[in-house]
Scaffold this active site. Structure first.
Site, PDB file in Angstrom:
ATOM      1  N   HIS A  29       0.901  -1.082   0.080  1.00 46.27           N
ATOM      2  CA  HIS A  29      -0.017   0.149   0.015  1.00 46.27           C
ATOM      3  C   HIS A  29       0.821   1.201  -0.023  1.00 46.27           C
ATOM      4  O   HIS A  29       2.078   1.216   0.452  1.00 46.27           O
ATOM      5  CB  HIS A  29      -1.008  -0.035   1.068  1.00 46.27           C
ATOM      6  CG  HIS A  29      -0.175   0.274   2.365  1.00 46.27           C
ATOM      7  ND1 HIS A  29      -0.041   1.538   3.029  1.00 46.27           N
ATOM      8  CD2 HIS A  29       0.228  -0.529   3.388  1.00 46.27           C
ATOM      9  CE1 HIS A  29       0.496   1.460   4.331  1.00 46.27           C
ATOM     10  NE2 HIS A  29       0.880   0.176   4.713  1.00 46.27           N
ATOM     11  N   CYS A  30       0.264   2.173  -0.565  1.00 43.79           N
ATOM     12  CA  CYS A  30       0.755   3.627  -0.392  1.00 43.79           C
ATOM     13  C   CYS A  30       0.061   4.578   0.414  1.00 43.79           C
ATOM     14  O   CYS A  30      -0.595   4.172   1.296  1.00 43.79           O
ATOM     15  CB  CYS A  30       1.112   4.190  -1.896  1.00 43.79           C
ATOM     16  SG  CYS A  30      -0.489   4.322  -2.849  1.00 43.79           S
ATOM     17  N   MET A  31      -0.012   5.646   0.180  1.00 45.56           N
ATOM     18  CA  MET A  31      -0.710   6.890   0.795  1.00 45.56           C
ATOM     19  C   MET A  31      -2.194   6.618   0.898  1.00 45.56           C
ATOM     20  O   MET A  31      -2.880   6.902   2.044  1.00 45.56           O
ATOM     21  CB  MET A  31      -0.070   8.238   0.711  1.00 45.56           C
ATOM     22  CG  MET A  31       1.059   8.679   0.981  1.00 45.56           C
ATOM     23  SD  MET A  31       1.376   8.501   2.793  1.00 45.56           S
ATOM     24  CE  MET A  31       0.170   9.585   3.572  1.00 45.56           C
TER      25      MET A  31
END
Length: 517
Positions: A29-31
């Site tokens: 996952h990213c932001m």
């Protein structure tokens, strides 16, 4: 329901719609996005997934990306990984099919999923167009250069939370210093905010080696040479090095070289000696090349980037902002925006903030303005208007994918007029740079309103905040006006400004129900 239970429920709702645990190859996952490596994308129930209240949108790229929003994704991802791990053993709780809006739509007699009555265009038409555009974009972006740029971007994605956290602390510390408050605390806050940036080269090297198939710790070890204070004692070709010279670009180059040397050693060194010889040669060869070559070259390139960014916004700020704000979304479509991430990181490392991100953030403002105009121009299309209502909060916070892929890009011309809005917003921010008021961001990742806590510049925070807010308002207004007056031709209005709600009748209980087919 507790927060943990809510996050677990979101993960449990998503998993069956992406094919179950056995269809998951990787989870990251990213932001804002849950990034899934899927073994078979034909198993994904896209419409049912997008109909989940917690899902803001989906993006189909090299990974299947589910937009959950900042904060939520970081809590849902561990729960999702736990369900995937449990499902690897074939647990029916996570492998079974899920009923949802897509199945209900498919089972509804006389109606296609996502379409209005009698086949009139609705959200399903835009979703289909958006999916086709995403697939075409993915094919165009699968070139060696763009794939390389995407891998470079992947190096920086894990660093974004630390950049944001330290950036917010740095902004708070600057405010306290300017106000003369808590003088005994501000030095400690400065240390907390600056510690990560002082060693960012090490983290870049670590993640670069891992991304490109090397041993991460060896990449970090070679990159650490760049920030080691002892390099100041080295006289290379009659020139003295400075700790940090070359910055993140030097760390990238050093770690990439380390990966190449390590792989060469693995192919040639006997297995009995590999554990001793390979790490030694990797660090030695890559380290010497870094000290006597890369630090000089990367230092010159980094300085040139900073000087050019300053010159561009100082001498051509309005024009440069107009072009950058207007072209950023097309760059995203082409996959070329990845090249900007190391540039942002270099500017933050050099100057404490990147002056480019607030300009580029105006592209999202144009999308928001365009979406509001679409909402008013299609008063009869309930499906599209619902999509816009659900996606606008995310758009204000800088998460533009639901509006881009769900509304403006499938419609065509509104995407262009949204870019016009971004251009005017970028030009506004760039104009003030020409006048000597620089607006920057201390971190990368957030955009829109979420960028407010990260703003910094060469003037006071109030002035910086006012300029950025003005740019957003200009972007909203220009995107709205351009889309409202020039975003729709007669053919587009005729196709989409139609009633997509099924006709209803009043039941004996007084409820409005769809007319039977």
């Amino acid at each position: 329901m507790s927060t943990d239970d809510k996050n677990r429920a979101i993960a449990a709702a998503i998993l069956p719609l992406v094919g179950g645990a056995r269809n998951i190859g990787s989870v990251a996952h990213c932001m804002t996005r849950l990034r899934l490596g899927l073994r078979d994308r034909s198993l994904v129930r896209h419409e049912a997934l997008k109909a989940l209240p917690s899902v803001w949108g989906v993006v189909e790229d090299d990974t299947y990306q589910i937009v959950l929003g900042p904060g939520t994704v970081a809590r849902v991802a561990p729960e999702f990984e736990a369900l995937v791990a449990a499902g690897a053993s074939g647990s029916p709780a996570v492998e079974g099919p899920a009923d949802g809006p897509e199945r209900e739509a498919k089972d509804s007699p006389g109606r296609e999923a996502g379409r209005g009555p009698a086949g009139l265009p609705g959200t399903g038409d835009l979703a289909a167009r958006g999916a086709a555009l995403r697939a075409a974009r993915r094919r165009r972006n699968a070139t060696p250069v763009k794939l390389f740029l995407r891998r470079i971007a992947n190096v920086f994605v894990p660093l974004i939370p630390a950049l944001i956290g330290c950036g917010v602390i740095a902004g708070l510390n600057g405010l306290l210093v300017n106000l003369g408050l808590l003088p005994s605390v501000t030095p400690a806050l400065a240390a907390v905010a600056s510690g990560f940036m002082a060693l960012i080269a090490v983290f870049v090297g670590y993640h670069t080696a891992g991304e490109f198939g090397g041993t991460p710790i060896l990449g970090g070890a070679v990159a650490a040479i760049i920030v080691f204070p002892g390099v100041a004692k080295i006289d290379a070709f009659g020139r003295t090095l400075s700790p940090g010279q070359g910055g993140v670009l030097g760390a990238l180059g050093a770690a990439l070289l380390a990966v190449y040397v390590e792989k060469a050693c693995r192919r040639r060194v006997p297995e009995a000696l590999d554990v001793l010889v390979t790490p030694t040669l990797t660090v030695l060869v890559s380290g010497l090349v870094t000290v006597f070559g890369l630090m000089f070259v990367a230092g010159a390139v980094s300085a040139a980037i900073g000087d050019f960014a300053d010159w561009l916004l100082t001498h051509a700020g309005a024009g440069a902002g107009f072009v950058l704000g207007g072209l950023f979304l097309p760059l995203v479509m082409l996959g070329l925006h990845q090249a900007l991430i190391p540039i942002h990181a270099t500017l933050i490392e050099q100057q404490g903030y990147t002056v480019l991100l607030p300009v580029l953030a105006m592209a999202g403002a144009g999308q928001v303005g365009a979406a509001m105009a679409v909402y008013l121009r299609l008063p009869r299309n309930g499906s599209i208007r619902r999509t816009i209502r659900s996606a606008l909060p995310a758009g204000f916070l800088g998460v533009g994918e639901p509006l881009i892929y769900g509304v403006s890009l499938p419609l065509g011309r509104p995407f262009v007029t949204a870019c016009v809005g971004g251009a005017f917003g970028g030009g506004f921010v760039g104009l003030f740079s020409m006048l000597g008021d620089k607006v920057g961001s201390t971190a990368i990742g957030p955009s829109g309103w979420a960028l407010f806590p990260l703003l910094d510049g060469n003037k006071g925070f109030g002035e910086t905040l006012a300029i950025y807010t003005g740019g957003l308002l200009v972007g909203y207004l220009a995107g709205f006006v351009a889309t409202y007056f020039w975003g729709f031709g007669s053919a587009l209005l005729e196709e989409f400004d139609v009633d997509t709600e099924p006709p209803t009748v009043t039941s004996e209980s007084g409820e409005r129900v769809p007319t039977p087919a």
